[in-house]
Write an enzyme that holds these catalytic residues in place. Structure first.
Site, PDB file in Angstrom:
ATOM      1  N   LEU A   1     -26.044 -19.834  16.869  1.00  0.00           N
ATOM      2  CA  LEU A   1     -25.319 -19.872  15.602  1.00  0.00           C
ATOM      3  C   LEU A   1     -23.817 -19.745  15.821  1.00  0.00           C
ATOM      4  O   LEU A   1     -23.041 -19.813  14.859  1.00  0.00           O
ATOM      5  CB  LEU A   1     -25.800 -18.731  14.690  1.00  0.00           C
TER       6      LEU A   1
ATOM      7  N   SER B   1     -25.241 -29.226  11.255  1.00  0.00           N
ATOM      8  CA  SER B   1     -24.543 -29.065   9.977  1.00  0.00           C
ATOM      9  C   SER B   1     -24.561 -30.349   9.162  1.00  0.00           C
ATOM     10  O   SER B   1     -24.499 -31.457   9.707  1.00  0.00           O
ATOM     11  CB  SER B   1     -23.085 -28.659  10.243  1.00  0.00           C
TER      12      SER B   1
ATOM     13  N   GLU C   1     -22.121 -31.351   7.657  1.00  0.00           N
ATOM     14  CA  GLU C   1     -20.818 -31.981   7.883  1.00  0.00           C
ATOM     15  C   GLU C   1     -20.925 -33.143   8.857  1.00  0.00           C
ATOM     16  O   GLU C   1     -20.011 -33.970   8.935  1.00  0.00           O
ATOM     17  CB  GLU C   1     -19.816 -30.954   8.395  1.00  0.00           C
TER      18      GLU C   1
ATOM     19  N   GLN D   1     -22.508 -14.538   8.841  1.00  0.00           N
ATOM     20  CA  GLN D   1     -23.511 -14.278   7.797  1.00  0.00           C
ATOM     21  C   GLN D   1     -24.912 -14.689   8.247  1.00  0.00           C
ATOM     22  O   GLN D   1     -25.875 -13.949   8.042  1.00  0.00           O
ATOM     23  CB  GLN D   1     -23.145 -14.987   6.493  1.00  0.00           C
TER      24      GLN D   1
ATOM     25  N   TYR E   1     -14.606 -30.582  13.412  1.00  0.00           N
ATOM     26  CA  TYR E   1     -15.782 -29.718  13.357  1.00  0.00           C
ATOM     27  C   TYR E   1     -17.057 -30.559  13.293  1.00  0.00           C
ATOM     28  O   TYR E   1     -18.016 -30.335  14.042  1.00  0.00           O
ATOM     29  CB  TYR E   1     -15.703 -28.807  12.131  1.00  0.00           C
TER      30      TYR E   1
END
Length: 327
Positions: A78, A127, A129, A12, A151
């Site tokens: 990305l 990120s 995260e 996306q 991740y």
């Protein structure tokens, strides 16, 4: 005409970024893994002016070849294995792609522009995260990183490696610490799209429930189309840097359900939602919310699409796709 190379062009963010750069007059190139990649046709349909190069973040020779053939002014990394739940199932592959892949691309860029280190500007998709077991709220660029998934750990490696190449080699290298950003182009496995797709199918009589994990998890959700503008703005600065990109608002999965089901006229969603402990993470991240003050002050960036507008946009898109038999 400036030239850009985007890894992860099929996701996306890659698609929205390609559209943005093309509108700005860029010559846009994309790295795509595998000649038979099932999303190649999607790229060709949405951004037909993008020139594609076969390559893989785990194969430095392919990265060097793509850089040679595109000779970009800007590189946007990305590409990643971005589904957090999968990273526990295959931590080694996640590390190779999402972590070491950043090193491979940074080194390829360094070698490509060895005669002029700042000539190729580099963006790394970091990120939220990485914050994981958050040490302060809201989270900002200086917040201690405490990842809670393979991740997240891989993203921390790539983030610090980007800083290291900036400081060691004088590269114009920036990291965007992006909080959750969604869109109708989000993969079906992510909770936002899983919900909006299910809501569309339930409202049309094609399903009766959706199964989820932790309904109390809270996230800072924004629109991917807004966030790619922040990526581009980072590479227009005189020097590279690190920037949190976020809305500064937090919402729970329950809030997401309220808005999504409410948009199709279902006020009580409880009969349609089931919980399964299999969908809970081994190490949960309970709440993430970002402080994007630096991005606002330095880049002049702020989000345009609100959370209710985002959910409405996604439900409407899934309703149309379901009616047309696209999903």
């Amino acid at each position: 005409m400036p030239t850009a190379l985007i890894t992860g062009i099929t996701g996306q963010d890659g698609l929205y970024l390609a559209e943005l750069l093309l509108a700005k007059g860029y010559d846009v190139h994309g790295l795509i893994r595998g000649q038979n990649n099932p999303r190649r046709d999607l790229v060709a349909d949405l951004v037909p002016d993008v020139r594609l190069h076969n390559g893989d973040l785990t194969d430095m020779s392919s990265l060097i070849r793509a850089l040679r053939d595109s000779d970009p002014d800007e590189v946007y990394n990305l590409g990643a294995i971005s589904y957090v739940a999968y990273s526990w199932e295959n931590a080694a592959l996640t590390t190779d792609v999402t972590g070491k892949g950043v090193l491979n691309l940074l080194e390829a860029v360094r070698l490509h522009a060895a005669d002029e280190p700042g000539r190729v500007r580099f963006y790394q998709a970091s990120s939220s995260e990485m914050f994981g077991k958050v040490q302060e709220t809201p989270q900002r660029e200086t917040t201690l990183l405490w990842p809670r998934s393979p991740y997240g750990v891989s993203k921390v490696f790539g983030h610090h490696m980007t800083i290291n190449y900036r400081e060691s080699y004088g590269m114009h290298a920036s990291s965007g610490i992006l909080f959750n950003h969604e869109s109708p182009r989000r993969g079906h496995e992510f909770v936002t799209r899983k919900v909006t797709r299910a809501v569309a199918r339930i409202s049309l009589g094609l399903a009766d429930h959706v199964t989820l994990g932790n309904l109390d998890a809270r996230r800072d959700w924004g629109f991917a189309g807004d966030y790619v503008e922040a990526m581009w703005l980072m590479l227009q600065q005189p020097e590279g840097g690190d920037f949190v990109v976020a809305t500064g608002e937090t919402h729970s999965v329950r809030d997401l359900l309220d808005l999504a089901f409410g948009h199709v006229g279902i006020d009580d969603w409880t009969p349609h939602v089931r919980q399964d402990p299999r969908y809970r993470r081994p190490a949960e991240v309970d709440e993430l919310v970002g402080d994007a003050s630096k991005a606002r002050e330095v880049l002049g960036w702020k989000p345009k699409v609100t959370f209710p507008e985002l959910v409405t946009m996604m439900v409407d898109a899934d309703l149309e796709a379901t009616r047309q038999g696209w999903t």
